[in-house]
Scaffold this motif. Sequence first.
Motif, PDB file in Angstrom:
ATOM      1  N   SER A   1       0.863  -1.183   0.000  1.00 48.46           N
ATOM      2  CA  SER A   1       0.000   0.000   0.000  1.00 48.46           C
ATOM      3  C   SER A   1       0.898   1.231   0.000  1.00 48.46           C
ATOM      4  CB  SER A   1      -0.887   0.020   1.246  1.00 48.46           C
ATOM      5  OG  SER A   1      -0.102   0.340   2.374  1.00 48.46           O
TER       6      SER A   1
ATOM      7  N   MET B   1       1.314   3.123   2.340  1.00 50.22           N
ATOM      8  CA  MET B   1       2.012   3.149   3.633  1.00 50.22           C
ATOM      9  C   MET B   1       3.300   2.329   3.566  1.00 50.22           C
ATOM     10  SD  MET B   1      -0.270   4.925   5.127  1.00 50.22           S
ATOM     11  CE  MET B   1      -2.000   5.263   4.837  1.00 50.22           C
ATOM     12  N   THR B   2       3.226   1.157   2.884  1.00 51.13           N
ATOM     13  CA  THR B   2       4.437   0.339   2.738  1.00 51.13           C
ATOM     14  C   THR B   2       5.487   1.133   1.976  1.00 51.13           C
ATOM     15  OG1 THR B   2       2.795  -1.371   2.229  1.00 51.13           O
ATOM     16  CG2 THR B   2       5.094  -2.060   2.332  1.00 51.13           C
ATOM     17  N   ALA B   3       5.023   1.891   0.983  1.00 51.82           N
ATOM     18  CA  ALA B   3       5.955   2.704   0.193  1.00 51.82           C
ATOM     19  C   ALA B   3       6.719   3.679   1.100  1.00 51.82           C
ATOM     20  CB  ALA B   3       5.185   3.470  -0.882  1.00 51.82           C
ATOM     21  N   LEU B   4       5.994   4.276   2.060  1.00 48.67           N
ATOM     22  CA  LEU B   4       6.654   5.217   2.969  1.00 48.67           C
ATOM     23  C   LEU B   4       7.688   4.503   3.841  1.00 48.67           C
ATOM     24  CD1 LEU B   4       3.747   7.558   4.176  1.00 48.67           C
ATOM     25  CD2 LEU B   4       5.111   7.678   2.093  1.00 48.67           C
ATOM     26  N   LEU B   5       7.354   3.278   4.255  1.00 52.34           N
ATOM     27  CA  LEU B   5       8.304   2.503   5.072  1.00 52.34           C
ATOM     28  C   LEU B   5       9.579   2.205   4.278  1.00 52.34           C
ATOM     29  CD1 LEU B   5       5.784   0.037   6.774  1.00 52.34           C
ATOM     30  CD2 LEU B   5       7.105   1.820   7.925  1.00 52.34           C
TER      31      LEU B   5
ATOM     32  N   LYS C   1      -5.451   1.308   9.126  1.00 54.51           N
ATOM     33  CA  LYS C   1      -4.065   1.460   8.715  1.00 54.51           C
ATOM     34  C   LYS C   1      -3.699   2.943   8.609  1.00 54.51           C
ATOM     35  CE  LYS C   1      -1.280  -1.484   5.732  1.00 54.51           C
ATOM     36  NZ  LYS C   1      -1.328  -2.376   4.570  1.00 54.51           N
TER      37      LYS C   1
ATOM     38  N   THR D   1      -0.855   4.849  10.850  1.00 57.75           N
ATOM     39  CA  THR D   1       0.329   5.426  10.208  1.00 57.75           C
ATOM     40  C   THR D   1       0.399   6.941  10.387  1.00 57.75           C
ATOM     41  OG1 THR D   1      -0.005   3.784   8.493  1.00 57.75           O
ATOM     42  CG2 THR D   1       1.692   5.420   8.085  1.00 57.75           C
TER      43      THR D   1
ATOM     44  N   GLY E   1       2.412  11.962  -1.777  1.00 59.58           N
ATOM     45  CA  GLY E   1       2.786  11.577  -0.414  1.00 59.58           C
ATOM     46  C   GLY E   1       4.202  11.065  -0.293  1.00 59.58           C
ATOM     47  N   MET E   2       4.658  10.324  -1.298  1.00 65.97           N
ATOM     48  CA  MET E   2       6.006   9.752  -1.226  1.00 65.97           C
ATOM     49  C   MET E   2       7.076  10.837  -1.325  1.00 65.97           C
ATOM     50  SD  MET E   2       5.803   6.110  -3.203  1.00 65.97           S
ATOM     51  CE  MET E   2       4.751   6.471  -4.601  1.00 65.97           C
TER      52      MET E   2
ATOM     53  N   PHE F   1       7.034  12.904   1.909  1.00 62.99           N
ATOM     54  CA  PHE F   1       7.604  12.127   3.010  1.00 62.99           C
ATOM     55  C   PHE F   1       9.131  12.118   2.924  1.00 62.99           C
ATOM     56  CE2 PHE F   1       8.981   8.060   4.853  1.00 62.99           C
ATOM     57  CZ  PHE F   1       8.426   8.162   6.119  1.00 62.99           C
TER      58      PHE F   1
ATOM     59  N   MET G   1       4.018   9.176  11.316  1.00 68.04           N
ATOM     60  CA  MET G   1       5.161   8.405  10.820  1.00 68.04           C
ATOM     61  C   MET G   1       6.309   9.336  10.444  1.00 68.04           C
ATOM     62  SD  MET G   1       4.933   5.571   7.884  1.00 68.04           S
ATOM     63  CE  MET G   1       6.385   5.020   7.061  1.00 68.04           C
TER      64      MET G   1
ATOM     65  N   ARG H   1       9.892   9.816  12.566  1.00 65.79           N
ATOM     66  CA  ARG H   1      11.178   9.648  11.882  1.00 65.79           C
ATOM     67  C   ARG H   1      12.096  10.824  12.161  1.00 65.79           C
ATOM     68  NH1 ARG H   1      13.302   4.961   9.761  1.00 65.79           N
ATOM     69  NH2 ARG H   1      11.461   3.676   9.918  1.00 65.79           N
TER      70      ARG H   1
END
Lengths: 78, 352
Positions: free
Chosen positions: A35, A37-41, B38, B42, B232-233, B236, B272, B276
Amino acid sequence: MNLETFVQEFAEQFDEMPADSFSGSTQFKNNEEWSSMTALLIIAMVDQNYGVKLTGDDVRKSTTIADIYHIVHTKAMS
Amino acid sequence: MAFLHIKNVVLRGVAACIPARVEENTDLAHMTAPDIEKLVATTGIERRHIVNTGTCTSDLCLKAAEQLINELKWDTKEIEALIFVSQTPDYILPATSCLLQDRLGLPADCISLDISLGCSGFVYGLSTLASYMQTGMIKKALLLAGDTSSLTCSKKDKSTYPLFGDAGTVTALEFSEGADGFKFHLGCDGSGSNAIIINDGGYRNPFNSESLTTSDIAEGISRSKLHLALDGMDVFSFGISMAPETVNALLRRFNIDKEKIDFFYFHQANKMMNERIRKKLLLPEHKVPLSLRQFGNTSSASIPLTMVTQTAKALSSGENEVLACGFGVGLSWGTVCFTAKYLTIPELIYYD
């Protein structure tokens, strides 16, 4: 850095998928757990372990773990 | 490197106003229960306060400002500068600060200026206002900062709508001869301008017949070109690297001992990302207050809102070394360090 370690570190970001089911050729978006979220991890793991900034495009254009590994490798060298 | 040391100005008080209306993230209509669970785990965002139609950021800021002026016992005639930091102004023009000068009853002999910045805006606004004041020709001034980001997001966009809350804040600055004032580090990287953007409605892409057309971008993400789009990526990745970098740059440049800082206020992006950042800087949890669980990401209001809701008692009853760091849309970032002495902090204000 080497691919084997990277695959392990990559696998650790998944909760449900068994770590030994991952390899360089794993299409990491092709499972139930993947998902945004996994991408952010993954981005956080790469930042922490390799000091490399992965972008959204890097993740979007990649299919396998090896694809991500090569991006990280290239960025880490530059 | 853009560093500033602005002396002879102190922060006297801060107030925040939020809409009374609450939206629980557990009630989100366009997401499944496991997805919501989820998301909350997060982002750490459980609920947000959002405005009713017709309420503007300026309304929230106005209410906060009236209360703070009252508690500070300031005479509005003495206030000679007002800055409004927001990306949700009343109109495209005139500047909202002009409307606020009138609504607050400030003298016509008052500098009024809008600054269009989001998450970094509180720190930038502080630097601009303090700069105006450092020679003592202006003694009292107000910084109003906030956004009604809920109005910019598509309800069918899970990458934005559950994250943003609305809030308006005010910060009061006063000239104080000999005070050490504020130390800043400010920066910007416009190559990341696409990471957080509303594409249409400005003059690059004026509102047109297709601006309102909703398209499916990805699963759970439908929006028009008048809605906020957020990668978002990218954001982040930017946040977890730039926030620690700018904080460390400031600490190094001014030789500030990290241990002597009582509170580190970070822009409230998501749990999250904030965790970090905290861990990279090796900061203990009790020194890094969070308000995003209750209010979400409130853009330029997030730092003062966190000061008011999480640490009012400590800030109003003593002397604290404070560091604040905002980062986001632009991409833009700013960090400030100052001593907060016996601040005046009204209770959180609700807007019906």
